[in-house]
Design a protein around this motif. Structure first.
Motif, PDB file in Angstrom:
ATOM      1  N   UNK A   1       2.695   4.392   6.374  1.00 47.33           N
ATOM      2  CA  UNK A   1       3.912   5.459   5.978  1.00 47.33           C
ATOM      3  C   UNK A   1       4.959   5.166   6.101  1.00 47.33           C
ATOM      4  N   UNK A   2       5.378   4.406   7.254  1.00 45.22           N
ATOM      5  CA  UNK A   2       6.928   3.944   7.186  1.00 45.22           C
ATOM      6  C   UNK A   2       7.564   3.038   5.986  1.00 45.22           C
ATOM      7  N   UNK A   3       6.485   2.383   5.596  1.00 51.55           N
ATOM      8  CA  UNK A   3       6.943   1.372   4.353  1.00 51.55           C
ATOM      9  C   UNK A   3       6.999   2.381   3.002  1.00 51.55           C
TER      10      UNK A   3
ATOM     11  N   UNK B   1       0.752  -1.227   0.047  1.00 44.70           N
ATOM     12  CA  UNK B   1      -0.090   0.036  -0.039  1.00 44.70           C
ATOM     13  C   UNK B   1       0.962   1.224  -0.010  1.00 44.70           C
ATOM     14  N   UNK B   2       0.440   2.210  -0.945  1.00 46.24           N
ATOM     15  CA  UNK B   2       1.134   3.744  -0.645  1.00 46.24           C
ATOM     16  C   UNK B   2       2.333   3.672  -1.617  1.00 46.24           C
ATOM     17  N   UNK B   3       2.848   2.763  -1.908  1.00 48.25           N
ATOM     18  CA  UNK B   3       4.141   2.505  -2.612  1.00 48.25           C
ATOM     19  C   UNK B   3       3.943   2.318  -4.164  1.00 48.25           C
ATOM     20  N   UNK B   4       5.013   2.784  -4.776  1.00 45.06           N
ATOM     21  CA  UNK B   4       4.643   2.788  -6.407  1.00 45.06           C
ATOM     22  C   UNK B   4       4.888   1.156  -6.830  1.00 45.06           C
TER      23      UNK B   4
ATOM     24  N   UNK C   1      -0.579  11.477   1.773  1.00 48.97           N
ATOM     25  CA  UNK C   1      -0.640  11.766   3.331  1.00 48.97           C
ATOM     26  C   UNK C   1      -2.125  10.953   3.651  1.00 48.97           C
ATOM     27  N   UNK C   2      -2.447  10.797   5.072  1.00 51.24           N
ATOM     28  CA  UNK C   2      -3.774  10.196   5.366  1.00 51.24           C
ATOM     29  C   UNK C   2      -3.425   8.800   5.311  1.00 51.24           C
ATOM     30  N   UNK C   3      -2.464   8.065   5.652  1.00 54.32           N
ATOM     31  CA  UNK C   3      -2.411   6.730   5.664  1.00 54.32           C
ATOM     32  C   UNK C   3      -3.173   6.033   6.819  1.00 54.32           C
ATOM     33  N   UNK C   4      -3.814   5.004   6.262  1.00 54.72           N
ATOM     34  CA  UNK C   4      -4.661   4.279   7.361  1.00 54.72           C
ATOM     35  C   UNK C   4      -4.056   3.795   8.681  1.00 54.72           C
TER      36      UNK C   4
END
Length: 197
Positions: free
Chosen positions: A119-121, A56-59, A111-114
């Motif tokens: 966010x750390x990943x 999640x949230x990564x390319x 922004x606004x991570x679950x």
């Protein structure tokens, strides 16, 4: 992050106009194509890294994978792999890197991570993603990852690479060769000569 089915559908929307002017056809539901050339059919597929797509949230990562017609294969060990970057120009490299930077900025701006671990990943992935976006594009690295975050990015890759395809094919047909033949012609023969000279 988008699933591979969304990637392929979005990529094809951007890439399909290129096929309308070229002798090619889609093969299957993924972004795979067979393009007729003067030396025979060229297999072209855009692969997705399924592991990267699951974070999640990564390319996500994709790359063009090409295989030349059998007569071009240099020897028994030549699998026919052709690098997209054998036949691209410096302005085309600049366009690819500009899209890479656009995706990087989009990934970094989230922004606004679950949950905080997401966010750390994402933060841990940014240095490698930045290095990938800034690395020069070279024929000898055909699996260089092209980054995407969403369906818009996938379609943008299809549009960009589709726009590059006619010139790419013209250059390929002017001097058709596999990556192995290219490496022997451009890099390895001189290196072997220096070692034994």
């Amino acid at each position: 992050m988008i699933k591979s089915g969304v990637f392929h559908a979005s990529f094809h929307r951007g890439f399909a106009p290129a096929l309308r002017t070229l002798p090619g056809r889609r093969t299957g539901r993924t972004s795979a194509y067979e393009i007729e050339t003067a030396v025979g059919p060229l297999a072209l597929a855009f692969h997705v890294n399924p592991k990267a797509s699951a974070i999640p949230y990564c390319a996500g990562e994709c790359w063009p994978l090409l295989h030349a017609p059998a007569p071009l294969r240099r020897a028994e060990g030549d699998d026919g792999l052709v690098s997209w970057y054998q036949y691209t120009t410096e302005p085309e490299h600049a366009a690819i890197q500009a899209l890479q930077r656009r995706v990087y900025a989009k990934v970094a701006a989230q922004d606004g991570f679950a949950v905080d671990v997401h966010r750390q990943m994402r933060d841990n992935s940014l240095p490698l993603l930045r290095a990938t976006t800034e690395a020069p594009l070279e024929a000898r690295f055909p699996h260089t990852a092209l980054a995407y975050l969403d369906a818009d990015d996938a379609e943008a890759w299809g549009t960009l690479l589709g726009a590059q395809l006619p010139g790419w094919l013209a250059r390929f047909q002017a001097q058709p060769e596999t990556l192995e033949s290219y490496m022997w012609r451009v890099h390895w023969t001189a290196e072997v000569g220096r070692r034994h000279g």
